[in-house]
Design a protein around this motif. Structure first.
Motif, PDB file in Angstrom:
ATOM      1  N   GLN A 176      41.138  22.421  44.587  1.00  0.00           N
ATOM      2  CA  GLN A 176      42.097  23.434  44.170  1.00  0.00           C
ATOM      3  C   GLN A 176      41.688  24.819  44.631  1.00  0.00           C
ATOM      4  O   GLN A 176      42.510  25.585  45.153  1.00  0.00           O
ATOM      5  CB  GLN A 176      42.249  23.425  42.648  1.00  0.00           C
ATOM      6  CG  GLN A 176      43.215  24.489  42.138  1.00  0.00           C
ATOM      7  CD  GLN A 176      43.380  24.458  40.629  1.00  0.00           C
ATOM      8  OE1 GLN A 176      43.039  23.473  39.975  1.00  0.00           O
ATOM      9  NE2 GLN A 176      43.907  25.541  40.066  1.00  0.00           N
ATOM     10  N   GLU A 177      40.409  25.155  44.474  1.00  0.00           N
ATOM     11  CA  GLU A 177      39.950  26.473  44.890  1.00  0.00           C
ATOM     12  C   GLU A 177      39.988  26.612  46.404  1.00  0.00           C
ATOM     13  O   GLU A 177      40.301  27.679  46.931  1.00  0.00           O
ATOM     14  CB  GLU A 177      38.543  26.734  44.351  1.00  0.00           C
ATOM     15  CG  GLU A 177      38.141  28.197  44.405  1.00  0.00           C
ATOM     16  CD  GLU A 177      36.868  28.500  43.651  1.00  0.00           C
ATOM     17  OE1 GLU A 177      36.581  29.701  43.457  1.00  0.00           O
ATOM     18  OE2 GLU A 177      36.147  27.555  43.277  1.00  0.00           O
ATOM     19  N   ALA A 192      47.578  42.255  52.599  1.00  0.00           N
ATOM     20  CA  ALA A 192      46.784  41.391  51.728  1.00  0.00           C
ATOM     21  C   ALA A 192      45.443  41.121  52.392  1.00  0.00           C
ATOM     22  O   ALA A 192      45.338  41.062  53.618  1.00  0.00           O
ATOM     23  CB  ALA A 192      47.501  40.072  51.445  1.00  0.00           C
ATOM     24  N   ALA A 193      44.410  40.963  51.564  1.00  0.00           N
ATOM     25  CA  ALA A 193      43.079  40.645  52.074  1.00  0.00           C
ATOM     26  C   ALA A 193      42.389  39.708  51.096  1.00  0.00           C
ATOM     27  O   ALA A 193      42.545  39.842  49.878  1.00  0.00           O
ATOM     28  CB  ALA A 193      42.246  41.909  52.264  1.00  0.00           C
ATOM     29  N   THR A 194      41.628  38.754  51.635  1.00  0.00           N
ATOM     30  CA  THR A 194      40.886  37.797  50.816  1.00  0.00           C
ATOM     31  C   THR A 194      39.452  37.715  51.302  1.00  0.00           C
ATOM     32  O   THR A 194      39.201  37.513  52.494  1.00  0.00           O
ATOM     33  CB  THR A 194      41.523  36.400  50.886  1.00  0.00           C
ATOM     34  OG1 THR A 194      42.851  36.457  50.363  1.00  0.00           O
ATOM     35  CG2 THR A 194      40.713  35.392  50.082  1.00  0.00           C
ATOM     36  N   GLY A 195      38.510  37.879  50.381  1.00  0.00           N
ATOM     37  CA  GLY A 195      37.098  37.714  50.697  1.00  0.00           C
ATOM     38  C   GLY A 195      36.621  36.352  50.239  1.00  0.00           C
ATOM     39  O   GLY A 195      37.061  35.838  49.210  1.00  0.00           O
ATOM     40  N   LEU A 196      35.732  35.755  50.998  1.00  0.00           N
ATOM     41  CA  LEU A 196      35.224  34.427  50.664  1.00  0.00           C
ATOM     42  C   LEU A 196      33.784  34.275  51.136  1.00  0.00           C
ATOM     43  O   LEU A 196      33.308  35.035  51.995  1.00  0.00           O
ATOM     44  CB  LEU A 196      36.088  33.339  51.298  1.00  0.00           C
ATOM     45  CG  LEU A 196      36.193  33.333  52.834  1.00  0.00           C
ATOM     46  CD1 LEU A 196      36.298  31.910  53.360  1.00  0.00           C
ATOM     47  CD2 LEU A 196      37.435  34.125  53.272  1.00  0.00           C
ATOM     48  N   LYS A 259      32.952  40.313  41.558  1.00  0.00           N
ATOM     49  CA  LYS A 259      33.419  41.072  42.699  1.00  0.00           C
ATOM     50  C   LYS A 259      34.911  40.861  42.898  1.00  0.00           C
ATOM     51  O   LYS A 259      35.444  39.790  42.612  1.00  0.00           O
ATOM     52  CB  LYS A 259      32.656  40.615  43.951  1.00  0.00           C
ATOM     53  CG  LYS A 259      32.863  41.468  45.186  1.00  0.00           C
ATOM     54  CD  LYS A 259      31.886  41.027  46.271  1.00  0.00           C
ATOM     55  CE  LYS A 259      31.963  41.930  47.485  1.00  0.00           C
ATOM     56  NZ  LYS A 259      30.975  41.563  48.520  1.00  0.00           N
ATOM     57  N   ILE A 260      35.584  41.892  43.377  1.00  0.00           N
ATOM     58  CA  ILE A 260      36.991  41.748  43.732  1.00  0.00           C
ATOM     59  C   ILE A 260      37.075  40.836  44.950  1.00  0.00           C
ATOM     60  O   ILE A 260      36.446  41.082  45.974  1.00  0.00           O
ATOM     61  CB  ILE A 260      37.621  43.110  44.045  1.00  0.00           C
ATOM     62  CG1 ILE A 260      37.658  43.951  42.774  1.00  0.00           C
ATOM     63  CG2 ILE A 260      39.021  42.943  44.597  1.00  0.00           C
ATOM     64  CD1 ILE A 260      38.179  45.335  42.988  1.00  0.00           C
ATOM     65  N   THR A 261      37.855  39.774  44.815  1.00  0.00           N
ATOM     66  CA  THR A 261      37.906  38.784  45.880  1.00  0.00           C
ATOM     67  C   THR A 261      39.205  38.826  46.681  1.00  0.00           C
ATOM     68  O   THR A 261      39.245  38.278  47.782  1.00  0.00           O
ATOM     69  CB  THR A 261      37.725  37.374  45.291  1.00  0.00           C
ATOM     70  OG1 THR A 261      38.609  37.214  44.168  1.00  0.00           O
ATOM     71  CG2 THR A 261      36.291  37.189  44.804  1.00  0.00           C
ATOM     72  N   PHE A 274      39.891  39.216  40.653  1.00  0.00           N
ATOM     73  CA  PHE A 274      38.469  39.376  40.366  1.00  0.00           C
ATOM     74  C   PHE A 274      37.851  37.997  40.222  1.00  0.00           C
ATOM     75  O   PHE A 274      38.259  37.199  39.365  1.00  0.00           O
ATOM     76  CB  PHE A 274      38.321  40.185  39.073  1.00  0.00           C
ATOM     77  CG  PHE A 274      36.936  40.216  38.510  1.00  0.00           C
ATOM     78  CD1 PHE A 274      35.953  40.972  39.126  1.00  0.00           C
ATOM     79  CD2 PHE A 274      36.614  39.530  37.353  1.00  0.00           C
ATOM     80  CE1 PHE A 274      34.680  41.031  38.598  1.00  0.00           C
ATOM     81  CE2 PHE A 274      35.344  39.578  36.823  1.00  0.00           C
ATOM     82  CZ  PHE A 274      34.371  40.326  37.445  1.00  0.00           C
ATOM     83  N   ASN A 275      36.890  37.665  41.097  1.00  0.00           N
ATOM     84  CA  ASN A 275      36.295  36.323  41.129  1.00  0.00           C
ATOM     85  C   ASN A 275      37.370  35.239  41.205  1.00  0.00           C
ATOM     86  O   ASN A 275      37.273  34.195  40.561  1.00  0.00           O
ATOM     87  CB  ASN A 275      35.422  36.095  39.894  1.00  0.00           C
ATOM     88  CG  ASN A 275      34.096  36.817  39.990  1.00  0.00           C
ATOM     89  OD1 ASN A 275      33.963  37.757  40.763  1.00  0.00           O
ATOM     90  ND2 ASN A 275      33.112  36.418  39.219  1.00  0.00           N
ATOM     91  N   GLY A 276      38.418  35.525  41.982  1.00  0.00           N
ATOM     92  CA  GLY A 276      39.470  34.547  42.174  1.00  0.00           C
ATOM     93  C   GLY A 276      40.537  34.544  41.104  1.00  0.00           C
ATOM     94  O   GLY A 276      41.505  33.792  41.219  1.00  0.00           O
TER      95      GLY A 276
END
Length: 394
Positions: A176-177, A192-196, A259-261, A274-276
């Motif tokens: 799911q994640e 939009a931006a996504t950190g991983l 962290k902002i993700t 925040f943390n997903g």
């Protein structure tokens, strides 16, 4: 009652556009149920849905007030389902190293260099005492089309990590994640931006593939080098106890800081994760928004009252929680506005303080003046009236 009526009149006069405050006691408009405009049916410069005799802001005004923090200025806009302009422009994508917190409470951190580069290269050190490196990646899209999708492609041997991971315990993301992080669908978003984080023991190349609603696509790549000599990744810095976040009523998260993700620009507001998880602290909260935003600590949690939280509607939740004065539960608004007595003012209003000006920033006041029927403006006005009436009754 007479005094309340005068206050209500004064609130309306505080708005340069003469916004009527009638029917504020009824439910807010359900904009999400209306058919949203699209870039194809809207003007390239201004929304067309306002009444003909009411001037609407031009593109430069919309940009200055809602979208001046994007790397590239928009080339058009259309009115979204929440009643505010959605900026449009040339679609750019980028995949790079995730080196910022994405949002510092003042400016969003879209990486303009990554958006304009054909590809990127980053060197990451191995985690001390291990044979692997934790690699922080950032995928971002500027001006995605409604209905467009993006996918982050990782090679075999590279493991996507859960946001529950720590420097000492990397946890693989479950199915799911993985789907939530690697696959994105865009609707009424201007950026939009996504950190991983990924775990790797050898050099690799990752790709970001963006597919437009018409089937056209573009891709970018990042080449990651694993080195014994480079600095290792620190997943979550020690954020201390000064940050505050609002979190929807539910189970206590398994972590105290993080962290902002992800961030997304929607209706002129930066929504954040925040943390997903969805987090409700953004650039256009009230003057009482959490100090230290957006360095969060779940040791200070706002439990939401019925009616504040709508499952699946991140934008409405952010506006409802930080846009409603009666809904601040963190006691950050220490000085409630003083409502002057109007008993000696038969005409009313002359002694009335600038209530809206003391509560809302310039952008929010601009929204109320120019887009009074928007979800945000209706929330702001109703909240101000609630506070005024409540204070007057004391």
């Amino acid at each position: 009652m007479k005094n309340k009526h005068r206050i209500k009149q004064c609130l309306s006069l505080l708005l340069a556009g003469g916004i009527a405050l009638a029917n504020l006691g009824v439910a807010l408009p359900a904009f999400a149920e209306d058919a949203a405009a699209t870039p194809e049916t809207a003007s390239a410069a201004t929304p067309e849905t306002a009444e003909a005799n009411v001037p609407t802001p031009n593109l430069s005004q919309i940009t200055e007030n809602l979208y001046d923090d994007l790397p590239d200025a928009p080339t058009g806009s259309y009115l979204g389902s929440m009643g505010l302009p959605v900026a449009t422009g040339e679609t750019k994508i980028g995949i790079s190293a995730w080196v910022s917190d994405l949002y510092d409470g003042v400016d969003a951190h879209m990486d303009a260099d990554a958006l304009n580069a054909d590809e990127n290269t980053v060197t990451i050190g191995k985690t001390p005492g291990t044979d692997y490196a934790i690699v922080p990646l950032l995928a971002q899209v500027e001006y995605p089309a409604d209905g467009a999708v993006s996918e982050i492609i990782l090679p075999d041997g590279v493991e996507l990590l859960s946001y529950l991971s720590t420097d000492y315990e990397p946890i693989p993301a479950d199915e799911q994640e993985q789907a939530e992080i690697l696959h994105q669908t865009y609707s009424e978003q201007s950026a939009a931006a996504t950190g991983l984080y990924v775990k790797a023991s050898a050099d690799f190349t990752a790709q970001l593939v963006y597919t437009d609603s018409d089937g056209s696509s573009q891709s970018k790549a990042i080449h990651v080098q694993i080195s014994e000599d480079a600095a290792p990744t620190q997943m979550y810095a020690d954020t201390g106890d000064d940050g505050i976040a609002a979190y929807a009523a539910g189970p206590t998260p398994p972590y105290a800081t993080g962290k902002i993700t992800s961030i997304a620009k929607e209706g002129g507001t930066w929504l954040i994760w925040f943390n997903g998880q969805e987090a409700y602290c953004c650039s256009h909260g009230l003057n009482g928004q959490p100090k230290g935003c957006p360095t969060y600590s779940f040791s200070h949690v706002s439990r939401l009252e019925p009616g504040q939280y709508t499952p699946g509607n991140h934008y409405a939740n952010q506006v409802n929680i930080w846009g409603g004065l009666g809904q601040l539960s963190l006691d950050m608004l220490d000085d409630r506005p003083v409502v002057a007595s109007l008993e000696d003012d038969p005409e009313g209003c002359e002694e009335q303080p600038d209530i809206l000006g003391s509560l809302y920033d310039e952008t929010q006041q601009w929204i109320m003046e120019n887009y009074p029927d928007s979800y945000a403006a209706q929330t702001y006005i109703a909240a101000a009236e609630e506070l005024v009436n409540g204070t007057d009754a004391q």
